[in-house]
Design an enzyme around this catalytic site. Sequence first.
Site, mmCIF file in Angstrom:
data_model
loop_
_atom_site.group_PDB
_atom_site.id
_atom_site.type_symbol
_atom_site.label_atom_id
_atom_site.label_comp_id
_atom_site.label_asym_id
_atom_site.label_seq_id
_atom_site.Cartn_x
_atom_site.Cartn_y
_atom_site.Cartn_z
ATOM 1 N N TYR A 60 0.828 -1.290 -0.095
ATOM 2 C CA TYR A 60 -0.033 -0.047 0.167
ATOM 3 C C TYR A 60 0.923 1.156 -0.046
ATOM 4 O O TYR A 60 1.890 1.367 0.707
ATOM 5 C CB TYR A 60 -0.876 0.055 1.433
ATOM 6 C CG TYR A 60 -2.243 0.635 0.947
ATOM 7 C CD1 TYR A 60 -2.317 1.919 0.252
ATOM 8 C CD2 TYR A 60 -3.451 0.297 1.767
ATOM 9 C CE1 TYR A 60 -3.656 2.513 -0.103
ATOM 10 C CE2 TYR A 60 -4.440 0.859 1.575
ATOM 11 C CZ TYR A 60 -4.707 1.818 0.874
ATOM 12 O OH TYR A 60 -6.091 2.459 0.688
ATOM 13 N N GLU A 62 -0.097 5.117 -0.358
ATOM 14 C CA GLU A 62 -0.887 6.235 -0.658
ATOM 15 C C GLU A 62 0.222 7.445 -0.571
ATOM 16 O O GLU A 62 1.041 7.221 0.302
ATOM 17 C CB GLU A 62 -1.685 6.438 0.436
ATOM 18 C CG GLU A 62 -3.054 5.855 0.185
ATOM 19 C CD GLU A 62 -4.259 6.292 1.247
ATOM 20 O OE1 GLU A 62 -5.350 6.228 0.652
ATOM 21 O OE2 GLU A 62 -3.863 6.705 2.330
ATOM 22 N N ASP A 206 -6.253 14.268 -25.080
ATOM 23 C CA ASP A 206 -6.382 12.974 -24.664
ATOM 24 C C ASP A 206 -5.763 12.173 -25.439
ATOM 25 O O ASP A 206 -6.339 11.779 -26.816
ATOM 26 C CB ASP A 206 -7.724 12.657 -24.517
ATOM 27 C CG ASP A 206 -8.155 11.435 -23.847
ATOM 28 O OD1 ASP A 206 -7.106 10.410 -23.882
ATOM 29 O OD2 ASP A 206 -9.141 10.995 -23.798
ATOM 30 N N THR A 232 -3.219 6.376 -21.897
ATOM 31 C CA THR A 232 -3.301 5.183 -21.313
ATOM 32 C C THR A 232 -1.913 4.561 -21.663
ATOM 33 O O THR A 232 -1.098 5.056 -22.286
ATOM 34 C CB THR A 232 -4.176 4.345 -21.957
ATOM 35 O OG1 THR A 232 -3.832 4.162 -23.521
ATOM 36 C CG2 THR A 232 -5.494 4.555 -21.722
ATOM 37 N N LYS A 235 -2.897 -0.270 -24.924
ATOM 38 C CA LYS A 235 -2.843 0.066 -26.466
ATOM 39 C C LYS A 235 -1.531 0.004 -27.278
ATOM 40 O O LYS A 235 -0.763 -1.205 -26.833
ATOM 41 C CB LYS A 235 -3.668 1.383 -26.981
ATOM 42 C CG LYS A 235 -4.930 1.506 -25.916
ATOM 43 C CD LYS A 235 -5.612 2.783 -26.321
ATOM 44 C CE LYS A 235 -7.056 2.918 -25.907
ATOM 45 N NZ LYS A 235 -6.925 3.133 -24.448
ATOM 46 N N ARG A 241 -2.360 -2.140 -17.966
ATOM 47 C CA ARG A 241 -3.991 -1.295 -18.442
ATOM 48 C C ARG A 241 -3.675 -0.252 -16.979
ATOM 49 O O ARG A 241 -3.666 -0.687 -15.907
ATOM 50 C CB ARG A 241 -5.074 -2.212 -18.138
ATOM 51 C CG ARG A 241 -5.171 -3.174 -19.248
ATOM 52 C CD ARG A 241 -6.670 -3.842 -19.169
ATOM 53 N NE ARG A 241 -7.367 -2.785 -19.744
ATOM 54 C CZ ARG A 241 -7.759 -2.472 -20.976
ATOM 55 N NH1 ARG A 241 -7.074 -3.098 -21.846
ATOM 56 N NH2 ARG A 241 -8.470 -1.682 -21.124
#
Length: 411
Positions: A60, A62, A206, A232, A235, A241
Site C-alpha cells: 500500500y 498512498e 487525450d 493510457t 494499447k 492497463r
Amino acid sequence: MPLTPTPEATDVLRRQDPEVAGVLLGEAARQATTLQLSAAENFTSPAVLAALGSPLANKYAEGYPGARHHAGCEIVDVAERIAVDRAKSLFGAAHANVQPHSGSAAVLAAYAALLSPGDTVLALGLPYGGHLTHGSPANFSGRWFDFVGYGVDADTGLVDPGRLRALARLHRPRAIVCGSIAYPRHFDHALFRDVADEVGAYLIVDAAHPIGLVAGGAAPNPVPYADIVCATTHKVLRGPRGGMLLCGADLAQRVDRAVFPFTQGGAQMHAVAAKAVAFGEAATPAFTGYAHQVVANARVLAAALAGEGFDVTTGGTDTHLITADPAPLGVDGRAAREVLAAAGMFLDRCALPRPGVRGIRLGTAAVTTQGMRESEMAGLAALVAGVLRGRVDARRARDEVRDLVGAFPPP
C-alpha cells in the site's frame, strides 16, 4: 501455449481455485487461437506481465515517493521514480504522474487540476468519436461540466479548423480537449494550441490511442503544445492497463494533487513497476521499428478494406486504427462485429461521421506485436470481407484464423 501462466502459478491456482484457473487458461487459449483486432488492445511483453504479478502488488503506497502515508515504501518509491523518469525522458515532458489507474482516471484528474464544476469545455462530440469522458451525460464529465461538442466534416471525416475556432469564440470554454477514440488521422496540435490561446482556454490532449505511436516516433508529440496530456499505458504502448499524465513544471503540483488525494487513493505499485518496464521497452530502437510497422500495417489494411468495398473513413489512416462502414457489404457495424467474432476475429463497432451510421473500428497493434506485416494485412482484409459477404462460413474462417495465429503466435 503462448500466454499461459507459468506452471507454478497454474498449479497453485488449480489446487486452490480451479474455477478461476479455468478462466485464466480459457482466456489464454482464446487469445492464442483468435485475432485481436480491437484498436484498444495489445499484448504486453513477458517482462510487463512479470512486474504485474510481482510482490509489489502487496504494498500500500498512498502518496508520492518520499512522502507516503504508509511505512515500508522505500523500495516501491524506487519503482515509481524509475517510471516517472522514463516517462519524462520518453515524451520530453517536465513532469509525469504515473499513478492513474486508467485513462479515464487520468482525464478526471486533468479536469480536477484545471476546472471547476460548471465550466464550459469544448471537445469532440461523442457521435464523432469523442470518449465518454468528453461529455457523455452518463459520465462524470457530462454531469459536472458544460460540454460543447465540435464535430468532423461529414464528407472528409476530418476536423474543420474554421468550425472549431468559431465554436471556441462563441462559447469561450475554460478548456479544449483534443483527442478521440475513433479518429484515424493525426490531430493538428498547433492548431488546437492556437485556438486555445485565442480564447484563453487550457488545452488538454487525450492521447490514449496514439501515445504508443508517439513513443516510437510514428506520431506527432502533443507534449510541447498541451497544458496536460492524458494517456493510457496499454494499447500501442504495450504496457499494463493504466493511465498517466504529462505536463509542464508549472502544473506539476496541481496535477499530482488532483490524482492523490483528490481522485485516487493508493497507487497500484505492481502496475507502476509494469509501466516503468513498458517505458523502458518503448525507448528502444526495436520499439521504434514496431511503431512504424503498426502504421504501415494499418495503411495497407485500410487500403485493402477499401478495395474489398468498405467505405473507409477519411480514405485511410495515419495511425494504428481504422474506422469503416461495412454497409456496402450488406451489414451494419453491430452485425459485422458479431459475425466476425463468431469467425474468431474480434473488433469494435463505432459511430461514423454520418448521423445514425454505425461502423467498425479495428487496429493493427496486436497483430503487429505478433509479427504480422503488410502481406498478412491484405489477406486479413480479404478474409474479413469474405466472412461478411457470406462467402466464407464461420467454421472455415476460424480454421484460417487459427492457422494464421499459429504461424504468428502472441508473445
